[in-house]
Each structure stands twice: as structure tokens, then as C-alpha cells.
Design a protein around this motif. Structure first.
Motif, mmCIF file in Angstrom:
data_model
loop_
_atom_site.group_PDB
_atom_site.id
_atom_site.type_symbol
_atom_site.label_atom_id
_atom_site.label_comp_id
_atom_site.label_asym_id
_atom_site.label_seq_id
_atom_site.Cartn_x
_atom_site.Cartn_y
_atom_site.Cartn_z
ATOM 1 N N THR A 70 0.850 -6.372 -18.760
ATOM 2 C CA THR A 70 1.536 -6.483 -20.033
ATOM 3 C C THR A 70 2.636 -7.515 -19.905
ATOM 4 O O THR A 70 3.031 -7.906 -18.823
ATOM 5 C CB THR A 70 2.156 -5.130 -20.432
ATOM 6 N N SER A 71 3.178 -7.927 -21.036
ATOM 7 C CA SER A 71 4.235 -8.939 -21.002
ATOM 8 C C SER A 71 5.455 -8.431 -20.250
ATOM 9 O O SER A 71 6.172 -9.186 -19.609
ATOM 10 C CB SER A 71 4.632 -9.329 -22.430
ATOM 11 N N THR A 72 5.700 -7.114 -20.333
ATOM 12 C CA THR A 72 6.844 -6.548 -19.614
ATOM 13 C C THR A 72 6.654 -6.664 -18.116
ATOM 14 O O THR A 72 7.542 -7.059 -17.383
ATOM 15 C CB THR A 72 7.022 -5.057 -19.996
ATOM 16 N N ASN A 102 11.904 0.709 -0.345
ATOM 17 C CA ASN A 102 12.400 2.050 -0.550
ATOM 18 C C ASN A 102 11.288 3.033 -0.226
ATOM 19 O O ASN A 102 10.144 2.651 -0.016
ATOM 20 C CB ASN A 102 12.836 2.215 -2.020
ATOM 21 N N TRP A 103 11.635 4.320 -0.203
ATOM 22 C CA TRP A 103 10.612 5.358 -0.068
ATOM 23 C C TRP A 103 10.426 6.095 -1.394
ATOM 24 O O TRP A 103 10.024 7.247 -1.422
ATOM 25 C CB TRP A 103 10.986 6.335 1.053
ATOM 26 N N ARG A 104 10.707 5.361 -2.458
ATOM 27 C CA ARG A 104 10.476 5.911 -3.786
ATOM 28 C C ARG A 104 10.210 4.763 -4.748
ATOM 29 O O ARG A 104 10.966 3.785 -4.775
ATOM 30 C CB ARG A 104 11.694 6.732 -4.232
ATOM 31 N N LEU A 105 9.117 4.845 -5.499
ATOM 32 C CA LEU A 105 8.727 3.782 -6.420
ATOM 33 C C LEU A 105 8.767 4.286 -7.849
ATOM 34 O O LEU A 105 8.392 5.430 -8.129
ATOM 35 C CB LEU A 105 7.304 3.293 -6.101
ATOM 36 N N THR A 106 9.209 3.425 -8.761
ATOM 37 C CA THR A 106 9.146 3.758 -10.180
ATOM 38 C C THR A 106 7.729 3.534 -10.687
ATOM 39 O O THR A 106 6.905 2.882 -10.029
ATOM 40 C CB THR A 106 10.120 2.890 -10.992
ATOM 41 N N ALA A 107 7.436 4.065 -11.861
ATOM 42 C CA ALA A 107 6.100 3.896 -12.441
ATOM 43 C C ALA A 107 5.779 2.423 -12.639
ATOM 44 O O ALA A 107 4.646 1.978 -12.407
ATOM 45 C CB ALA A 107 6.023 4.647 -13.771
ATOM 46 N N GLN A 145 10.252 9.941 -25.700
ATOM 47 C CA GLN A 145 10.597 10.503 -24.400
ATOM 48 C C GLN A 145 11.996 10.074 -23.973
ATOM 49 O O GLN A 145 12.720 10.836 -23.332
ATOM 50 C CB GLN A 145 9.588 10.049 -23.339
ATOM 51 N N VAL A 146 12.376 8.850 -24.333
ATOM 52 C CA VAL A 146 13.700 8.356 -23.974
ATOM 53 C C VAL A 146 14.774 9.200 -24.647
ATOM 54 O O VAL A 146 15.816 9.495 -24.055
ATOM 55 C CB VAL A 146 13.854 6.874 -24.351
ATOM 56 N N ASP A 149 7.088 1.478 -20.055
ATOM 57 C CA ASP A 149 5.716 1.811 -20.467
ATOM 58 C C ASP A 149 5.485 3.318 -20.578
ATOM 59 O O ASP A 149 4.513 3.869 -20.062
ATOM 60 C CB ASP A 149 4.693 1.206 -19.501
ATOM 61 N N LEU A 150 6.408 4.010 -21.252
ATOM 62 C CA LEU A 150 6.238 5.443 -21.466
ATOM 63 C C LEU A 150 5.192 5.694 -22.543
ATOM 64 O O LEU A 150 4.855 4.808 -23.339
ATOM 65 C CB LEU A 150 7.573 6.068 -21.877
#
Length: 753
Positions: free
Chosen positions: A705-707, A717-722, A135-136, A129-130
């Protein structure tokens, strides 16, 4: 043609690695498994590689650093295998730039990995969801640039320093090499080995990637001189190794500078690079003795590891470790949990409850207890989000009527942050407790500094100190965790334990006993600015000497070590100590008390909440309209029973252990259900439980969203993705959670005089 390919240098190198260097290939296989999300998904390991953060952003710079990290590991692989096996291909000594030619022909495995990694991270980012798919392309460009710069610098160095047979013996370098006795010994040793270990290679790839035949007259060259070419090349490789280790040491000196805190995955690749190169160095210098020396080294390190100069404890910041250690014995526990002491603590807490009631609008208010489960950063964000939502739907009434918060790990961190914001809002009405800014702060990356500190500090010699509360402590991964959490939350929680004594006593904010598991004996360590001895023993004193005390009151037990001076961030870390990520804390007792994540004994905090309810049941019956227990889980409570196909042999071996781990939450949940049902049926007042659970797959269709609808739950974890952050925030819209919100509206609308 088939024979030409089979006896080509790239194919023969691959076959040699399969026969001899399988351990090195397994590292590549592990990285491939991580890349394809087939290993460590529950802990979020693949996302560190597919979605790396640098300076709290996923950007082309973070991917550039990943390119540098993978280039370093790839070159470590090339250098180590060249040192160990290059001498078996004597034709390399007579080609220009021998090591660079070796790298070109040794690139089958790295090339496969690079292609797989690029495919995986591009696919992952396209589903992330960028703002724009362009950006990729920037990420791919950053990764490519980092790789190209790294290879350009390293190969440029070798292009100018590595010499072939003809250049080497055209100057006086031969005479200099003859003076090095160890090099001479190695050359003679490898000369004998080279005779016995000839590898048939007819063609090799040149620098233009064309197959060229090996010189047919290689046998006429003197073997000892050919091996000296490899010696000269090896010395240059060792210089690269020394430089990389020196670079890591340099980073360790300035590890708190954000710009030098590398992405966690890059730190991991640098660590792997150092370990792989050490293998090559030991193989070069020790030859056949390398295995014996390594084994002896491990034994010696293990033996001396409990000596003071190597075994410096991971401390709880704010405690006085110079004071005489308190004896940790059964007699000491019995003395601290004497019936008179328990009675005194109960009377003290009744005064706290009376103070809490004085702030309530209703004559018989509903007493609210909040129990939040552990689960790393996902639990911290989920707990904070639920508490903000509850605060919003009741115009703050539920927050005002909350008197106790319990839980473990990340859940306690989320609750602690909300409580601190609530405390500050009492004196500053401009603070908006439901502001999304606070969710962004608590979900900001907290893993990079930990892994980075592990690389540059904890695996070497910890030698940097800092002061807190007048005491000097060593910096370690625990400090890195606290420091980053403090930065992320803008210093909200950087207080000593005693700072919460008055606000809790006056009833302005809920009680929040932070618990940790004592690994010595399985008891709980209860950390609170008010002694809570009643959580550790029978309040009636009828069990006698046969009772095993259940918990240790931190405040009273470590009074001589200035327990009230403990940094509150340290207390939160002690409750959230995940093995190998943050170190277990050693406390100043004799024997040394060691603590870790309390989730192993009570991951949901329900036991402590119900114990509190039982202890003060008489007061609750007389002064309230009952108890509302709000539970905030980072997992689904009721799931479909999984099907298990007939297991294979390996599955039969590992399935029992896997089942224990995967069902631990279920075991605790069932135990808590039994305890809650007993309490609800036996208490002389109403006890109702309202549950919230993180279940991303059950969000209402219109909200995701469908994704996101098909996304797995966030990692531990101590880190989450968007994408993980969005799935956590959207889980409030599941039918179950919406039903719970509606029930809270009903309870606190009908509970008015």
C-alpha cells in the motif's frame, strides 16, 4: 495581567523546575522524543509506546495499561517535586487538600506530554492498516479510562488523608507528629530554609481551574506549624511509594503469569516512577546529605557486587555448574585443537557428508549452504519467510540438499525453527512447512516478558529457581526470553543439544553450529552436537605456535559440565544476546567465560560457511556439482552513499562513534566479499552465491500500500508492529529477491541427471 500570570503558581513552579529540577524535566523531554519517534527508532523504542502489546494483542486494554503507567509516572513526578519543593510555597498549607492543589498547578509539563502522546499514538494507529479507524477511538478510550481510574484512586486517597492547616491542628495529629523526632528535626531544618527561599506567588489555580489570590495574611501563621502540614502530607506520599514497590515485588512472584506481564513501555514507566520517587524519599529523609549518601551507596554496591551473594551468574541452562570449572587457558586450547583431534573431527564430518549424499536423488547433487544474518526478530521472521519461500518454489528440493546453516542472532533462530519443522515433516507429512502460522509464531512479541522481568526480578534480588536437565538454575531475563520463545513456538525448539546429534549425523537435517562471541578474548564459541575443531585452527597444522586459535569447541571444552545437555534454546539465546536486554551468559570455566551476541564478529555467518567449504573442498569436488551459498540478509547489501553536511560541534564529537556503529555491517560485508571472491576463484568447483535482502523500500509497487511504501525498515528489537511484519513479508517481492528466486529455479531445474 502579565504580572498576574507571571507570578501565578503554575508558572512559578515551571520556572523552579527549570532552575532546580532539570534532571526530572529531561525525563519528560526524553519521553517526548520517544513519542515523536526522534529517539531510539533503530531499536524500536517508540513503537513500544505507540503500539503497546498485552497478551500478544494491541487493544484498548493495552492502552488502558499505558494510561495507568503514565499516571503512575506523573504522580511520581508530582510527589517527588512536592516533597522537595512544596515547603517553599507555604500558602499551600492553608488551602484545602494541599497536595491535590499542588498537582493541579504542577501539570503544565505532564499536560503537554499527554497531548503530544495522544496525538502521536492516534496518528500512528491511523496509519497502521487497522480493520477500522474506530479501533483507534477504542484505543484512545482505553488510555483515557486507565488514566482517569488511576488519578481517581490516587486523588481519592489524598482527598481523605491529606489535611490542611486548620484541620490538622484541630485534632490531636499535631501531638502525634511532635513525637516523631526525625519529623521534628526535618521541620526545624525546613523552617530555616523556608525563611531564606521564599517564592513569590500571588495567584494559584483552584480545583475548578480558576485563578484565586493567595491569602495575604499567610505570614501570621506559625511557620513551624505550616511545615508540619507538609510533613503529614509527605508521610502519605511515602506510603504510596512503599505500596508501589510492594506491588512490583508482588508481580515478581507471579511474573510468569501472562496476565500479569505488563506491556514493555508500562514496565519502563513503572521503573522510572520508582526511581523518581526514590529521589524524593532520599531528599526528604536525608536532606543536604542525600548526594553524599547516594554516592557512598553506589560505591559500596559496586564494591560488593562481585561478592557471591550479589554476583550470581547468568547461567547456561542444562550445564552442571557444581562440577569443577574447566581451565580456560592457552594450553587448554592448544590441547583441544591438537592436529590429531582436528583430523578426527574432519573424518567424522566426512561420514556425515556421505550420509547426507545418500539421501540425494542426483549422483552429483548441488551442496546448499545457508547463511542468515542477525537482526533480532526482524531477522528471525525474514529468515523463516525466505526459507519457506525457497522450499515452496523447489518442492522441497533445496531444503533436502541443504547441509549447513550458519548465521547469528535472530537469523539463527529463524533457521533453527525451519530446520525443526523440516525434521518433524519427515515423519509427519501433514506438516505444511510454508504455513503462515509459523511466521505468526516466530514474530509474536518476545520483549514484554524480558522488560517485565528486568523490572520485577533482575533489578531486585533474583530468588526463583527452575530445573532443567536435572540441574537447578536461577530465573532471569534470559529465562524469560527462552520461556516466551518456547511458548510462542509451541515448544518446537525446547530440546537438549544432544537431541540433534543423530538427525544431523544421518544427514536428515542440515548442520547448524550456533556461535557466540567470547567477550574475554574475542574468540567464537561454536555450539554443536558434533565437535567442529576444524573451525578454530589450521587444518594442515603448518602455522605452529604462532597461530592464535580462532574458536572454542563448546561440546569438547565443557564435556565435564555435561555440554551435550545444554538447552538448545539457551544456545540460541547465547547467539542473540543483545546488551542490556538479555544478560551475558557466564560459563563454568576458570577464568569465567562470558558470551554475547556473535553478530559483533560475524553477523552474516558467511565466514563459517566458507570455512566449512574450504575444509571439505576435496570431498565437495569429488561428490557434488558445486556449492550454492544462499545468504539471507536483514539489510541492503549495496546502498547509496549518504551525504554529510558540514558537522556542528556536537556532531564532530559523536560522529566518529556513530560512524563506527552504522558502518559495522558495511565493514563486515566488504570483508566477506573479499573472502568470497577469493574462495570462488580458488576452489576446484563452482561456488555461486544467491542473495536475499530485506529492503522494504524496494518492494514492487503492486505489492504494498502507499503507506507501506514509505515505511522505514523494521526496528532491531524482539517485538514487531503489524506494519513492520507486513514490510518484512512483502520484501520477498523486491526485484532483487525475485531475481534470486528465479536463479534458484534455474539452478535446481538444470541440475538433474
Amino acid at each position: 495581567m502579565a504580572s498576574k500570570i507571571w507570578y501565578s503558581f503554575p508558572v512559578q513552579l515551571l520556572l523552579l523546575h527549570l532552575r532546580k529540577n532539570l534532571a526530572l524535566l529531561l525525563i519528560w523531554i526524553l519521553l517526548l522524543a520517544i513519542t515523536f519517534e526522534s529517539f531510539g527508532v533503530v531499536l524500536g523504542i517508540p513503537f513500544l509506546f505507540l503500539d503497546p502489546e498485552y497478551l500478544h494483542q494491541v487493544s484498548w486494554v493495552s492502552f488502558l495499561l499505558m494510561g495507568v503507567g503514565f499516571a503512575a509516572f506523573t504522580m511520581a513526578f508530582h510527589m517527588t517535586t512536592y516533597i522537595m519543593d512544596g515547603r517553599q510555597f507555604s500558602f499551600l498549607a492553608v488551602v484545602t487538600r494541599p497536595f491535590i492543589h499542588y498537582c493541579v498547578n504542577n501539570s503544565i509539563v505532564p499536560l503537554v506530554f499527554y497531548l503530544a502522546y495522544c496525538y502521536s499514538f492516534v496518528s500512528f494507529q491511523l496509519q497502521n492498516d487497522l480493520d477500522s479507524d474506530w479501533q483507534v477511538l477504542g484505543y484512545f478510550g482505553g488510555f483515557s479510562l486507565g488514566s482517569l481510574i488511576s488519578y481517581g484512586v490516587i486523588f481519592g486517597y489524598f482527598a481523605f488523608t491529606n489535611k490542611d492547616f486548620f484541620v490538622l491542628f484541630a485534632d490531636n495529629l499535631d501531638r502525634r507528629l511532635r513525637k516523631v523526632k526525625l519529623t521534628q528535626a526535618n521541620a526545624l531544618s525546613r523552617f530555616r530554609e523556608a525563611k531564606n527561599k521564599k517564592r513569590k506567588v500571588n495567584h494559584y489555580l483552584d480545583l475548578s481551574l480558576k485563578l484565586k489570590p493567595v491569602r495575604p495574611d499567610i505570614s501570621r501563621f506559625e511557620q513551624a506549624k505550616l511545615l508540619r502540614v507538609f510533613d503529614q502530607n509527605h508521610l502519605n506520599l511515602l506510603l504510596i511509594q512503599v505500596f508501589l514497590i510492594a506491588f512490583v515485588l508482588f508481580l515478581g512472584v507471579f511474573k510468569e503469569e501472562p496476565v500479569l506481564q505488563l506491556p514493555a513501555a508500562m514496565s519502563a514507566t513503572l521503573l522510572l516512577s520508582i526511581l523518581v520517587m526514590l529521589v524524593g524519599a532520599l531528599s526528604f529523609w536525608l536532606r543536604s546529605w542525600s548526594t553524599v549518601v547516594v554516592f557512598a551507596g553506589v560505591v559500596l554496591v559496586n564494591y560488593f557486587s562481585n561478592f557471591d551473594f550479589l554476583n550470581r551468574p547468568h547461567e547456561a541452562f542444562g550445564l552442571d555448574y557444581d562440577a569443577r570449572p574447566v581451565p580456560y587457558t592457552l594450553e587448554k586450547l592448544d590441547a583441544l585443537l591438537h592436529p590429531d583431534t582436528v583430523k578426527k573431527d574432519r573424518e567424522h564430518f566426512i561420514q556425515i557428508l556421505n550420509n547426507w549424499k545418500s539421501h540425494q536423488e542426483d549422483s552429483l547433487p548441488k551442496l546448499v549452504l545457508v547463511a542468515s544474518s542477525g537482526g533480532g526478530q526482524r531477522a528471525a521472521l525474514w529468515t523463516l519467510h525466505v526459507l519457506q519461500t525457497i522450499h515452496s518454489i523447489s518442492d522441497g528440493k533445496i531444503s533436502k540438499q541443504t547441509e549447513l546453516m550458519t548465521g547469528a542472532s535472530g537469523g539463527v533462530i529463524g533457521a533453527a525453527m525451519f530446520r525443526e519443522l523440516y525434521l518433524q515433516s519427515l515423519s509427519n507429512p501433514e506438516i505444511n512447512l510454508t504455513d503462515s502460522l509459523y511466521r505468526e509464531q516466530i514474530s509474536a512479541d518476545n520483549l514484554n516478558p524480558i522488560i517485565f522481568t528486568l523490572l520485577v526480578n533482575d533489578l531486585l534480588i533474583r530468588n526463583q529457581y527452575f530445573e532443567y536437565g536435572g540441574y537447578r538454575h536461577l530465573k532471569d531475563r534470559g529465562f524469560a526470553f527462552e520461556n516466551q520463545l518456547n511458548i510462542n513456538t509451541q515448544g518446537l525448539l525446547d530440546k537438549p543439544l544432544k537431541a540433534y546429534k543423530e538427525p544431523e549425523f544421518s544427514g536428515k537435517i542440515p548442520l547448524l553450529p550456533v556461535t557466540a562471541l567470547i567477550t574475554n578474548d574475542g574468540r567464537k564459541l561454536v555450539i554443536s552436537p558434533h565437535s567442529m575443531s576444524f573451525l578454530g585452527t589450521s587444518i594442515l597444522g603448518k602455522t605452529g605456535e604462532s597461530e592464535k586459535k580462532q574458536s572454542v569447541d563448546f561440546l569438547r571444552f565443557f564435556k565435564a559440565q555435561k555440554s551435550e545437555n545444554l538447552r538448545f534454546l539457551t544456545a540460541l539465546r547465547m547467539s542473540a544476546t543483545f546488551p542490556f536486554i538479555t544478560p551475558n551468559v557466564q560459563l563454568p570455566s576458570d577464568p569465567t567465560m562470558e558470551t554475547m551476541d556473535t553478530g559483533l564478529s560475524d553477523n552474516f555467518g558467511i565466514q563459517d560457511a566458507l570455512r566449512f567449504t574450504y575444509v571439505f573442498q576435496d570431498w565437495i569436488e569429488e561428490n557434488t556439482s558445486g556449492v550454492c551459498l544462499i545468504t539471507i540478509r536483514d539489510s541492503e547489501k549495496v546502498e547509496e552513499i549518504p551525504t554529510h553536511p558540514f558537522p556542528r560541534i556536537f556532531e564532530k564529537i559523536f560522529t566518529p562513534l556513530k560512524n563506527i556503529y552504522s558502518n559495522w555491517d558495511n565493514i563486515q560485508t566488504i570483508q566477506n566479499e573479499v573472502l568470497y571472491n577469493y574462495m570462488a576463484e580458488s576452489m576446484p568447483f563452482s561456488l555461486e552465491k544467491v542473495e536475499f535482502e530485506y529492503a522494504p523500500n524496494k518492494a514492487q509497487p503492486g505489492e504494498l500500500t502507499s503507506t507501506q511504501e514509505t515505511m522505514q525498515r523494521a526496528s532491531l528489537n524482539w517485538r514487531l508492529t503489524a506494519r513492520e511484519k507486513k514490510s518484512i513479508l512483502m520484501s520477498i517481492y523486491t526485484p532483487k529477491n525475485q531475481e534470486s528466486l528465479n536463479r534458484l529455479r534455474e539452478i535446481f531445474e538444470t541440475n538433474r541427471d
